[in-house]
Scaffold this motif. Structure first.
Motif, PDB file in Angstrom:
ATOM      1  N   ASP A  15       1.036  -1.215  -0.236  1.00  0.00           N
ATOM      2  CA  ASP A  15      -0.014  -0.098   0.035  1.00  0.00           C
ATOM      3  C   ASP A  15       0.853   1.325   0.058  1.00  0.00           C
ATOM      4  OD1 ASP A  15      -2.342  -1.296  -0.009  1.00  0.00           O
ATOM      5  OD2 ASP A  15      -2.619  -1.296   2.185  1.00  0.00           O
ATOM      6  N   ARG A  16       2.046   1.148   0.652  1.00  0.00           N
ATOM      7  CA  ARG A  16       2.886   2.311   0.928  1.00  0.00           C
ATOM      8  C   ARG A  16       3.485   2.489  -0.507  1.00  0.00           C
ATOM      9  NH1 ARG A  16       4.078   0.190   5.792  1.00  0.00           N
ATOM     10  NH2 ARG A  16       5.982  -0.936   4.740  1.00  0.00           N
ATOM     11  N   PHE A  17       3.929   1.582  -1.061  1.00  0.00           N
ATOM     12  CA  PHE A  17       4.438   1.396  -2.516  1.00  0.00           C
ATOM     13  C   PHE A  17       3.610   1.950  -3.517  1.00  0.00           C
ATOM     14  CE2 PHE A  17       6.078  -1.403  -6.179  1.00  0.00           C
ATOM     15  CZ  PHE A  17       6.874  -0.454  -6.772  1.00  0.00           C
ATOM     16  N   LYS A  18       2.597   1.788  -3.541  1.00  0.00           N
ATOM     17  CA  LYS A  18       1.295   1.954  -4.426  1.00  0.00           C
ATOM     18  C   LYS A  18       1.156   3.663  -4.198  1.00  0.00           C
ATOM     19  CE  LYS A  18      -2.915   0.705  -3.628  1.00  0.00           C
ATOM     20  NZ  LYS A  18      -4.095  -0.142  -3.524  1.00  0.00           N
ATOM     21  N   THR A  19       0.827   4.044  -2.973  1.00  0.00           N
ATOM     22  CA  THR A  19       0.634   5.425  -2.612  1.00  0.00           C
ATOM     23  C   THR A  19       1.924   6.090  -3.130  1.00  0.00           C
ATOM     24  OG1 THR A  19      -0.486   4.653  -0.958  1.00  0.00           O
ATOM     25  CG2 THR A  19       0.261   6.921  -0.986  1.00  0.00           C
ATOM     26  N   GLU A  20       3.118   5.803  -3.251  1.00  0.00           N
ATOM     27  CA  GLU A  20       4.501   6.485  -3.373  1.00  0.00           C
ATOM     28  C   GLU A  20       4.266   6.682  -4.927  1.00  0.00           C
ATOM     29  OE1 GLU A  20       8.957   5.221  -4.069  1.00  0.00           O
ATOM     30  OE2 GLU A  20       8.154   4.839  -2.160  1.00  0.00           O
ATOM     31  N   VAL A  21       4.148   5.606  -5.654  1.00  0.00           N
ATOM     32  CA  VAL A  21       4.210   5.456  -7.237  1.00  0.00           C
ATOM     33  C   VAL A  21       2.869   6.393  -7.723  1.00  0.00           C
ATOM     34  CG1 VAL A  21       3.638   4.111  -9.170  1.00  0.00           C
ATOM     35  CG2 VAL A  21       5.225   3.363  -7.198  1.00  0.00           C
ATOM     36  N   SER A  23       1.747   9.058  -6.081  1.00  0.00           N
ATOM     37  CA  SER A  23       2.095  10.486  -5.862  1.00  0.00           C
ATOM     38  C   SER A  23       3.074  10.907  -7.107  1.00  0.00           C
ATOM     39  CB  SER A  23       2.684  10.430  -4.598  1.00  0.00           C
ATOM     40  OG  SER A  23       3.017  11.882  -4.380  1.00  0.00           O
ATOM     41  N   GLU A  24       4.032   9.813  -7.365  1.00  0.00           N
ATOM     42  CA  GLU A  24       5.062  10.360  -8.401  1.00  0.00           C
ATOM     43  C   GLU A  24       4.518  10.632  -9.785  1.00  0.00           C
ATOM     44  OE1 GLU A  24       8.296   7.683  -8.130  1.00  0.00           O
ATOM     45  OE2 GLU A  24       8.624   8.183  -5.973  1.00  0.00           O
ATOM     46  N   MET A  49       4.500   0.239 -10.967  1.00  0.00           N
ATOM     47  CA  MET A  49       4.875  -0.748  -9.802  1.00  0.00           C
ATOM     48  C   MET A  49       5.291  -1.900 -10.424  1.00  0.00           C
ATOM     49  SD  MET A  49       1.562  -0.634  -7.057  1.00  0.00           S
ATOM     50  CE  MET A  49       2.168  -1.528  -5.979  1.00  0.00           C
ATOM     51  N   ARG A  52       9.198  -1.391 -11.995  1.00  0.00           N
ATOM     52  CA  ARG A  52       9.888  -1.152 -10.764  1.00  0.00           C
ATOM     53  C   ARG A  52      10.371  -2.410  -9.920  1.00  0.00           C
ATOM     54  NH1 ARG A  52       8.380   4.644  -7.676  1.00  0.00           N
ATOM     55  NH2 ARG A  52       8.186   5.971  -9.620  1.00  0.00           N
TER      56      ARG A  52
END
Length: 62
Positions: A15-21, A23-24, A49, A52
């Protein structure tokens, strides 16, 4: 079999990874349901995702 704790930790990390992507990429994600995203927006997040994760795996295999 993975414990419930490790499954929760893995889900939280994704979930953190998805949110980071997102946002970018400039896609606004909300907590919970994001059914208002277009297919293009959702696909761009998932696609990035995967790109990466593949890149990271390829680097680890060198």
């Amino acid at each position: 079999m993975a414990s419930k704790t490790s499954k929760k930790e893995a889900k939280a990390a994704m979930d953190r990874f998805k949110t980071e992507v997102a946002s970018e990429l400039g896609v606004n994600l909300k907590d919970g349901y994001n059914g208002d995203l277009t297919s293009k927006e959702a696909g761009s997040i998932g696609g990035e995702m995967v790109r990466r994760m593949i890149k990271k795996q390829e680097e680890q295999m060198k």
